[in-house]
Motif scaffolding. Structure first.
Motif, PDB file in Angstrom:
ATOM      1  N   LEU A 107       5.046  82.025  23.395  1.00  0.00           N
ATOM      2  CA  LEU A 107       5.138  82.548  24.766  1.00  0.00           C
ATOM      3  C   LEU A 107       5.682  83.969  24.861  1.00  0.00           C
ATOM      4  CD1 LEU A 107       6.475  79.402  26.682  1.00  0.00           C
ATOM      5  CD2 LEU A 107       4.105  80.140  26.344  1.00  0.00           C
ATOM      6  N   GLU A 108       6.006  84.588  23.738  1.00  0.00           N
ATOM      7  CA  GLU A 108       6.637  85.915  23.790  1.00  0.00           C
ATOM      8  C   GLU A 108       5.732  86.950  24.452  1.00  0.00           C
ATOM      9  OE1 GLU A 108       8.571  89.290  20.798  1.00  0.00           O
ATOM     10  OE2 GLU A 108       7.011  87.949  20.069  1.00  0.00           O
ATOM     11  N   GLU A 109       4.474  87.016  24.033  1.00  0.00           N
ATOM     12  CA  GLU A 109       3.593  88.082  24.526  1.00  0.00           C
ATOM     13  C   GLU A 109       3.378  87.984  26.029  1.00  0.00           C
ATOM     14  OE1 GLU A 109      -0.028  88.604  22.375  1.00  0.00           O
ATOM     15  OE2 GLU A 109       0.985  88.739  20.427  1.00  0.00           O
ATOM     16  N   GLU A 110       3.163  86.765  26.515  1.00  0.00           N
ATOM     17  CA  GLU A 110       2.936  86.619  27.954  1.00  0.00           C
ATOM     18  C   GLU A 110       4.194  86.959  28.743  1.00  0.00           C
ATOM     19  OE1 GLU A 110       1.160  83.445  31.216  1.00  0.00           O
ATOM     20  OE2 GLU A 110       1.049  82.949  29.090  1.00  0.00           O
ATOM     21  N   ALA A 111       5.359  86.573  28.225  1.00  0.00           N
ATOM     22  CA  ALA A 111       6.607  86.910  28.911  1.00  0.00           C
ATOM     23  C   ALA A 111       6.783  88.424  28.982  1.00  0.00           C
ATOM     24  CB  ALA A 111       7.789  86.261  28.200  1.00  0.00           C
ATOM     25  N   LEU A 112       6.489  89.118  27.876  1.00  0.00           N
ATOM     26  CA  LEU A 112       6.672  90.575  27.859  1.00  0.00           C
ATOM     27  C   LEU A 112       5.720  91.287  28.819  1.00  0.00           C
ATOM     28  CD1 LEU A 112       7.386  91.370  24.109  1.00  0.00           C
ATOM     29  CD2 LEU A 112       8.919  91.675  26.061  1.00  0.00           C
ATOM     30  N   ARG A 113       4.580  90.669  29.104  1.00  0.00           N
ATOM     31  CA  ARG A 113       3.673  91.266  30.083  1.00  0.00           C
ATOM     32  C   ARG A 113       4.278  91.259  31.485  1.00  0.00           C
ATOM     33  NH1 ARG A 113      -0.509  89.116  26.734  1.00  0.00           N
ATOM     34  NH2 ARG A 113      -0.651  87.151  27.868  1.00  0.00           N
ATOM     35  N   HIS A 114       5.282  90.410  31.692  1.00  0.00           N
ATOM     36  CA  HIS A 114       5.948  90.323  33.000  1.00  0.00           C
ATOM     37  C   HIS A 114       7.335  90.961  32.966  1.00  0.00           C
ATOM     38  CE1 HIS A 114       2.761  87.343  33.546  1.00  0.00           C
ATOM     39  NE2 HIS A 114       2.955  87.491  34.841  1.00  0.00           N
ATOM     40  N   ALA A 115       7.587  91.785  31.949  1.00  0.00           N
ATOM     41  CA  ALA A 115       8.904  92.406  31.780  1.00  0.00           C
ATOM     42  C   ALA A 115       8.770  93.922  31.803  1.00  0.00           C
ATOM     43  CB  ALA A 115       9.532  91.954  30.465  1.00  0.00           C
TER      44      ALA A 115
END
Length: 465
Positions: free
Chosen positions: A70-78
């Motif tokens: 889930l790291e990449e998707e979370a970073l897209r919202h950061a």
């Protein structure tokens, strides 16, 4: 006896950030997970308005998300925050980078978005069932029975479970029940400061009205204002003030007093806050507490993780990161043991010293943020630290770098920080410019004091990647 492998169903109390992520780790190991959450489903109704100190996710939290994809998707919202932007009373700005270069940054992310994201992905495993508005009244650890009250209907019921994992925050109901045991010890220390959430809205067309890639701080000695960026161009601001005293929440009783205070102390922020009086008098005043407790488990029947075990104040941006690291650590312990109790004992042994260390560092960082970030001597020492990080890569290490940009245990980061801080203080004596630091002397001090310590604990220093 493979007790852990034979357990089919476990119960997690609390569907916050840590509980939701932990559920995914447990589901990945094949468990059926029942999650009991006292709040309503935040994906379906608005809850907890005004209590969102935005989150700063860094290496530890990102590593934990990476393990479940889930790291990449979370970073897209950061939003990357590459440093602190210090606002003086006059409106002058001073920027302090967090890392040795722009690759080292922390990330502003919405607490509400991340919690919803994790709950949805937990349920998507097909092994996690979250039940909302379920309040834990009592836990019989030996029998594995929880007394639950359905907040919507008021009905009581019993939940039978072989294992209870308490991730229900600083006011944990599971910890409250553990505290009834004679061997339980706890220290809770509430800060004499509270916090209030405020907002700087986006400018025209969703424009950011201040530097987007920074954590903004208005340090004012015994109090401060901070602001973190949001994807919509707004900033979530948090005002930290004493509860009582001449400048306090108590002293700001009317809109006129509030506006006069901001005009005097935060004039540049006031100009960007059309909703200040509404936010201030509408949003609740939050409290901040440090919880140090032990033990965190009852045999192999129950375990506390995250804030339920070790709540910390938010001034190092590590509460969630530490809780997520708990999930990684427990998962590793479950992989090494066949009995729940053995896994819980090892988890406590590994995590307790580190939880205590980050709790202490968070309180120290509060003093740094509100008192020292505007102090010329402090700024000089930070600049000297940056020179040493560049001149001696891999040899000179700073506490902030190890905490935020590596997986080094917090306890080691704390001890390195003490050694490195002493070196920086010595080298800064008599300096007016960081560029004039004596690098030959620095090399000697680093190799005499820091390098031997790092070598002695070489197994403990972890990288972020």
């Amino acid at each position: 006896m493979h007790e852990i492998e034979q357990t089919q169903r476990v119960t997690v109390v609390g569907a916050g950030l840590v509980g939701s992520l932990l559920s995914m780790y447990l589901a990945r190991r094949g468990f059926q997970v029942d999650v009991l959450e006292w709040r309503p489903d935040m994906r379906r109704e608005e809850i907890g308005a005004g209590r969102s100190i935005n989150l700063a996710i860094s290496a530890r939290g990102l590593y934990a998300l990476r393990q479940v994809g889930l790291e990449e998707e979370a970073l897209r919202h950061a939003i990357p925050m590459r440093g602190r932007m210090i606002h003086s009373v006059s409106g002058a700005l001073a920027y302090q980078a967090y890392g040795k270069d722009e690759s080292q940054h922390i990330n502003s992310i919405s607490r509400a978005w991340l919690n919803k994201f994790l709950m949805t992905h937990a349920e998507a495993t097909g092994r996690v069932r979250i039940q909302f508005e379920q309040r834990v009244q009592h836990v019989d650890f030996q029998k594995g029975v929880l007394d639950i009250v359905d907040r919507a209907g008021g009905a009581s019921r019993e939940v039978h479970t072989p294992v209870v994992l308490g991730t229900d925050g600083s006011g944990s109901a599971v910890r409250r029940e553990m505290a009834l045991a004679p061997e339980y010890r706890a220290a809770q220390e509430q800060l004499s400061h509270g916090y209030k959430e405020l907002t700087i809205p986006p400018g025209p067309g969703g424009a950011f009205q201040m530097e987007k890639h920074a954590l903004h701080i208005w340090p004012r000695g015994s109090y401060m204002l901070i602001a973190l960026p949001n994807l919509d161009g707004s900033f979530t601001c948090t005002l930290f003030l004493p509860f009582e005293g001449p400048v306090s929440f108590e002293s700001l009783g009317t809109p006129a007093q509030l506006v006069a205070f901001f005009e005097e102390q935060f004039p540049d922020a006031l100009a960007l806050m059309p909703g200040l009086t509404h936010d201030f008098f509408h949003n609740p005043t939050g409290t901040m507490v440090t919880v140090k407790s032990e033990p965190w488990h009852v045999g192999g029947k129950a375990l506390l993780l995250g804030d339920a075990a070790h709540a910390i104040v938010p001034f190092f941006g590590q509460g969630m990161n530490c809780g997520f690291e708990d999930c990684v650590a427990l998962d590793a312990c479950l992989g090494r043991h066949t009995r729940w109790e053995d896994a819980f004992v090892e988890f406590f042994r590994l995590r307790k010293p580190n939880a205590d260390a980050i709790a202490d560092m968070a309180v120290e960082n509060f003093v740094e943020m509100r008192d020292k970030t505007a102090d010329p001597r402090f700024l000089l020492e930070k600049a000297v630290e940056k020179e040493l990080l560049k001149a001696f890569p891999g040899e000179f290490l700073s506490r902030y770098t190890l905490v935020s940009f590596s997986l080094t245990p917090y306890r080691l980061a704390y001890e390195v920080g003490a050694i490195a801080g002493g070196i920086v203080a010595e080298l800064s004596e008599g300096l007016t410019r960081a560029e004039d630091v004596d690098l030959d002397r620095a090399r000697t001090l680093i190799r005499e004091r820091l390098v031997p310590f790092v070598k002695e604990h070489s197994d403990g220093f972890g990288t972020a990647r």
